[in-house]
Design a protein around this motif. Structure first.
Motif: not given
Length: 515
Positions: A154, A189-190, A193, A196-197, A224, A240
């Motif tokens: 993560s 991909i992690e 994500r 995008a945040a 993404v 996203p």
């Protein structure tokens, strides 16, 4: 993912024009800095028109990419932009990690109610590392080697750089950023994500620090999965990144049906997804004025692309990239001068000076599988967008001395205070050139009882005489009154008018008044 444990921060001045790395931005943040003096605030233009068609019409974003940026010099004539009344947002673009718009460009935009954005770009191997860093935040100095990846793969999400970028925009007086991630994401991909945040954090910090008008525009690049795959339209691969942003800027190599596919996809989305409220106007379809892979060929063929985007009726907006094309492609040709460039530039934007003049356009060569579109004759860029007034003078006093931001002299009350044979360029001196008189005025008689012909008129910039600044606007009028032909030119200074009864030849006599 492993990160470098050693931080090589340069000794960056507090007034640095740009930043090559995020480490340099950290170096800037360690020094005291205050807001720049003399930078005009952004003030929104007054709303014009209340009908649905005017409210839903697409907007124009111009992305400046001129010789790598930061070429402005007071000791010569250079490219300037002078069509602010058709533009809503302007991006100052370069290939440095953080591009900060120069104060002169900010003032030129804000003076006419246009937002000015900088650029945050990630390119090449160093860009991959900094694209990780923007999520992790400021890295501490380490003597034990690089940081180890977390066991669950993560990504942390730090607001550190979002806050620094917002503070930088506030301190320098500009209104947000273009986000250009043109590298594959190491974390796949992690990382996508987390990125995008992070955009939503940056958007929030900008609006908190600058105001509700602040913008983050996402460029169609990484998707993404973390791959670098330009989509040329809005779809599920880049959605996203669009959702937390203010707007979306598509790549240029789209096919003629892509704008309508983008609109269809947007209207298929559940409004509940829009954490930041969106309209079709927030999607800017890219046009590369250089014509690289562009439908229509770019340059004077850009109207073909504009017709497919259809900002008036379809409602999509336009991102016009690289307008400095008009200068860079002409500057080495025999006889080139600022005046010849200006004639070329204004033809692209507002049409030819002479009504009915044919404009040469590049050949249209459809790519494999594309229809052979019939686009008709040349149409200038301005025909696709409404002309907008500057901010209300109660909020931002209105001043113009008809300056395109260049000159050979500086006049004060009609007298030369400064002269240079090489010329000068200063975007801070840019004012409106008089939107209603280009490419040619459209005079009409008031309360005329006779069916008199409307006089022929023309407009030019005068760089040798002015009341204030470095130039003046000259409007020439040819009158035919009861067998008498009178020609006059209005500009700066003193003059007279002349008419001859029954004369057949034309004689132009200057008639002037202070501008």
């Amino acid at each position: 993912m492993p990160l470098r444990g050693t931080d090589h921060t340069e000794d960056v001045r507090s007034d640095a024009a740009y930043f090559k790395t995020l480490a340099d931005l950290d170096g800037w943040a360690t020094k005291p800095h205050a807001g720049l003096d003399g930078v005009l605030p952004y003030i929104a233009r007054p709303l014009v028109g209340t009908d649905a068609s005017s409210q839903n019409r697409g907007k124009l974003l111009v992305c400046h990419d001129y010789k790598g940026g930061y070429t402005e010099t007071p000791s010569g004539l250079a490219y300037t932009f002078n069509f602010w009344s058709y533009c809503d947002t302007f991006i100052y673009f370069s290939h440095h990690r953080v591009t900060v718009p120069p104060a002169g460009w900010i003032n030129a935009a804000h003076r006419q109610g246009v937002k000015m954005l900088g650029t945050l770009i990630f390119e090449h191997d160093a860009g991959q590392q900094d694209c990780l860093r923007v999520l992790v935040g400021h890295l501490p100095q380490s003597k034990t080697g690089p940081a180890a990846p977390s066991a669950d793969s993560s990504f942390p999400l730090s607001p550190h750089y979002a806050k620094l970028l917002a503070e930088l925009a506030h301190q320098r007086g500009f209104d947000g950023y273009l986000l250009n991630v043109e590298v594959p994401l190491i974390g796949r991909i992690e990382q996508a994500r987390a990125l995008a945040a992070w955009i939503s954090v940056l958007e929030s910090e900008l609006k908190r620090r600058i105001g509700s008008h602040a913008e983050t525009i996402w460029y169609d690049s990484v998707v993404v999965t973390g791959d670098l795959r330009w989509q040329d339209r809005l779809n599920n691969y880049n959605l996203p990144f669009f959702l937390p942003s203010s707007g979306f800027f598509t790549n240029y190599t789209w096919r003629p049906n892509y704008p309508s596919l983008t609109a269809q996809y947007f209207f298929s989305l559940d409004p509940a997804l829009m954490t930041v409220p969106k309209t079709l106007q927030d999607i800017y379809v890219g046009i590369d004025v250089w014509g690289r892979g562009q439908h229509g060929g770019g340059g004077f063929g850009s109207y073909r692309s504009l017709a497919h985007i259809d900002p008036e009726f379809l409602g999509l907006s336009v991102a016009f990239f690289g307008p400095g094309w008009s200068w860079e492609t002409e500057q080495d040709k025999p006889g080139f001068s600022w005046e010849t460039w200006w004639a070329y530039e204004r033809k692209l934007w507002i049409g030819p000076e002479t009504e009915g003049e044919a404009v040469e356009v590049p050949p249209h060569n459809p790519r494999a599988g594309e229809p052979d579109c019939q686009h008709g004759e040349f149409t200038p860029v301005s025909a696709f967008f409404p002309r907008q007034a500057p901010p209300n003078p109660r909020e931002l006093p209105f001043l113009t001395y008809f300056s395109p931001g260049i000159g050979y002299a500086w006049f004060v009350q009609g007298k030369k205070a400064y002269v240079t044979t090489a010329g000068w360029t200063d975007l801070d001196k840019t004012t409106t050139l008089g939107d209603l008189v280009w490419p040619r005025p459209s005079p009409q008689w008031i309360d005329s009882q006779e069916a008199l012909p409307v006089p022929a008129t023309s407009t030019s910039l005068c760089l040798t005489d002015a009341w204030l600044g470095g130039s003046s606007s000259t409007v020439s009028v040819q009158l035919h009154l009861r067998g008498q032909r009178v020609s006059a030119a209005w500009g700066r200074g003193r003059g007279s008018s002349h008419g001859g009864r029954g004369e057949e030849e034309e004689e132009v006599i200057p008639f002037s008044h202070p501008s």
